[in-house]
Design an enzyme around this catalytic site. Structure first.
Site, PDB file in Angstrom:
ATOM      1  CD  GLU A  32       6.703   8.622   0.864  1.00 41.57           C
ATOM      2  OE1 GLU A  32       6.883   9.719   0.322  1.00 41.57           O
ATOM      3  OE2 GLU A  32       5.825   8.440   1.743  1.00 41.57           O
ATOM      4  N   PRO A 243      -9.962  11.432   3.911  1.00 42.78           N
ATOM      5  CG  PRO A 243     -10.195  11.626   6.215  1.00 42.78           C
ATOM      6  CD  PRO A 243     -10.953  11.251   4.981  1.00 42.78           C
ATOM      7  N   GLY A 284      -6.630   1.204   3.717  1.00 44.49           N
ATOM      8  CA  GLY A 284      -6.582   0.030   2.857  1.00 44.49           C
ATOM      9  C   GLY A 284      -7.813  -0.204   2.002  1.00 44.49           C
ATOM     10  CD  GLU A 285     -12.654  -0.449   3.623  1.00 49.23           C
ATOM     11  OE1 GLU A 285     -13.391  -1.421   3.377  1.00 49.23           O
ATOM     12  OE2 GLU A 285     -12.982   0.497   4.362  1.00 49.23           O
TER      13      GLU A 285
END
Length: 406
Positions: A32, A243, A284-285
Site C-alpha cells: 500500500e 523476502p 527499496g531496491e
C-alpha cells in the site's frame, strides 16, 4: 520514540508549519505504501504548501516511506483504533482529510474523523468475497457498528466492479462512489541505482537468473527446493531471493543452510558473484532485482496472501510466474491468463518444471514478458484517471479546506 508509544499516539508531534494544510494518508503495509506514492506525488504537486502525514501498520512499511526522504512527507506508525489514541493523533496531526489505501475498516478512526468534519476517502478499496461473507455473518452482532463506519466514509473509489458491488450490498450509498481506481496498476518503480546495476550485471547473466520476489513464510521452502532441483540441470543458474519482510532474513538463511545452498546477503554487502543464491534482504531496491532477472516468481501467491503486484516485474520485462492465490490483483492476473502472459504453478515440482523450461529455452522469458505488456498496459492508471479521482474527490469534499487546496 518506541513503536508502541507511537501506536498509542503519546507525545506524537510533527514538524509542520502551523498554518500549512495537512493530509493524513494511511497505507497499511509495504504494498500500500508503494502504491500510495503516486497519490502523494500528485497531492504535493497540486499544492506546494501541503504536508502529507503517512501512517502505516508496520515498522517495515514506515521504513520504506522514510527511505523516500521526501520533503513535506512525514512517516509515522498509525494510531491503534482506540478512541484515546485516535483522538490524540488527530489533535497532533490536525489533518484536513484522511485518505485510506487498504481494505480494512476502522470504526473509531472513521467515526471520530466524521465527528470532526474531516473527510474520509477510501482509495482503491478492495472487498473480497471472503471478507464480504465474514461481514455478513457478523452483521447480526456488529451491524450497527458496520453501518456507522460505512456512513462515516465521505467517498470511496473501489478497486474493481466486484468490490464496488459488495460495498453497495453492505449498505454503502451509491452517490458516494468515486471512479474505480487500481493504484497498484499505476506504480512505476524508479530506475535502479546505476552504479549498483553496473556492478551486479557483471555478476548475473539475465537469462540464467531467477528472482523470487516478495516471498512469505511457507513460500521460501518451495522456492528453495525447486531451485535445488534446477541446479542439478543448470549449474550456472542463479537465484535472487527477496523476502517480503527483510527482517525474516535469519529464518530464510536457516532454510538455505538446511538445503545446503551457499548464499550471500545484500544487507551484509557480500560480493554478488560468489554463491548460487543471493539474499535481497534490503528495502527499496526491487528495481535492481527485477532488472537482473529474466524470470520472476511473484510471492504471496503460493500461500493465501492474495499475491503481489505483477505490474512491477512487467515494467522491467521479467517473465511472470505465480501461484494460485492472486485475489489482490485478480483483474490483472485474469488479463495475463487470457493473453498467456504469465505461468501459474502450484508446488515445488511445477515451479521447478517451469524454471527448467525457461532456462533451457530463454526465448520463452522474452515471449512471456511481451505478452504481459499487451495484457497489463491497458489496465495501468493514466494521468486522466488521477485527474478524475481528484476532481470527484473535490466535489465530494467541497466544503473543506482540502478541496480548496487540491
Amino acid at each position: 520514540m518506541s513503536g508502541l508509544t507511537m501506536r498509542f499516539a503519546r507525545g506524537v508531534a510533527f514538524d509542520i508549519p502551523k498554518d500549512a494544510p495537512r493530509l493524513w494518508l494511511h497505507a497499511a503495509s509495504n504494498g500500500e505504501v508503494t502504491s500510495a506514492r503516486s497519490l502523494i506525488d500528485e497531492a504535493l504537486a497540486r499544492d506546494p504548501s501541503l504536508h502529507v502525514i503517512v501512517t502505516t501498520n508496520s515498522e517495515t512499511a514506515r521504513a520504506l516511506a522514510t527511505a523516500w526522504d521526501m520533503a513535506r512527507v512525514h512517516p509515522c506508525l498509525a494510531p491503534l483504533d482506540f478512541r484515546g489514541a485516535v483522538t490524540r493523533f488527530l489533535n497532533a496531526a490536525a489533518p484536513c482529510a484522511l485518505i485510506v489505501i487498504e481494505n480494512e475498516m476502522w470504526p473509531n478512526r472513521f467515526n471520530i474523523c466524521a465527528a470532526r468534519a474531516i473527510p474520509v476517502i477510501v482509495a482503491g478499496a478492495r472487498m473480497s468475497d471472503r471478507s464480504a461473507k465474514r461481514h455478513a455473518l457478523l452483521s447480526s452482532v456488529l451491524g450497527g457498528t458496520l453501518r456507522t463506519t460505512l456512513n462515516a466514509i465521505t467517498a470511496l473509489a473501489a478497486l474493481d466492479a466486484e468490490s464496488e458491488q459488495r460495498f453497495l450490498q453492505m449498505g454503502f450509498p451509491s452517490q458516494r462512489l468515486l471512479p474505480r481506481m487500481n493504484l497498484k496498476s499505476g506504480v512505476s518503480l524508479g530506475a535502479a541505482d546505476p552504479d549498483a546495476l553496473t556492478r551486479f550485471q557483471s555478476a548475473f547473466v539475465r537469462d540464467e537468473t531467477l528472482l523470487a520476489a516478495s516471498t512469505h513464510e511457507g513460500e521460501e521452502r518451495i522456492v528453495i527446493a525447486a531451485f535445488c532441483d534446477i541446479l542439478a540441470k543448470h549449474p550456472k543458474a542463479r537465484l535472487i531471493l527477496a523476502p517480503r519482510h527483510p527482517s525474516r532474513r535469519n529464518e530464510v538463511c536457516a532454510l538455505l543452510d538446511k538445503a545446503g545452498l551457499q548464499h550471500a546477503s545484500r544487507a551484509r554487502a557480500d560480493a554478488p558473484d560468489a554463491t548460487p543464491v543471493y539474499l535481497a534482504d534490503t528495502l527499496g531496491e526491487m528495481a535492481l532485482w527485477y532488472q537482473l532477472a529474466g524470470c520472476c516468481f511473484v510471492g504471496g501467491s503460493l500461500v493465501e496472501r492474495g499475491g503481489h503486484t505483477p505490474f512491477e516485474p512487467e515494467q522491467f520485462n521479467s517473465a511472470i510466474v505465480h501461484g494460485p492465490h492472486v485475489s489482490n490483483h485478480i483483474l490483472a492476473y485474469r488479463a495475463l491468463n487470457a493473453a498467456q502472459g504469465a505461468v501459474r504453478v502450484h508446488d515445488t515440482q511445477s515451479l521447478a518444471s517451469v524454471w527448467d523450461s525457461m532456462l533451457a529455452y530463454p526465448q520463452q522469458m522474452n515471449d512471456l514478458a511481451q505478452a504481459a505488456h499487451h495484457a497489463l498496459d491497458p489496465l495501468r492508471m493514466s494521468s486522466a484517471g488521477y485527474d478524475a479521482f481528484w476532481s470527484a474527490l473535490a466535489q465530494a469534499t467541497d466544503r473543506t479546506q482540502f478541496a480548496r487546496k487540491i
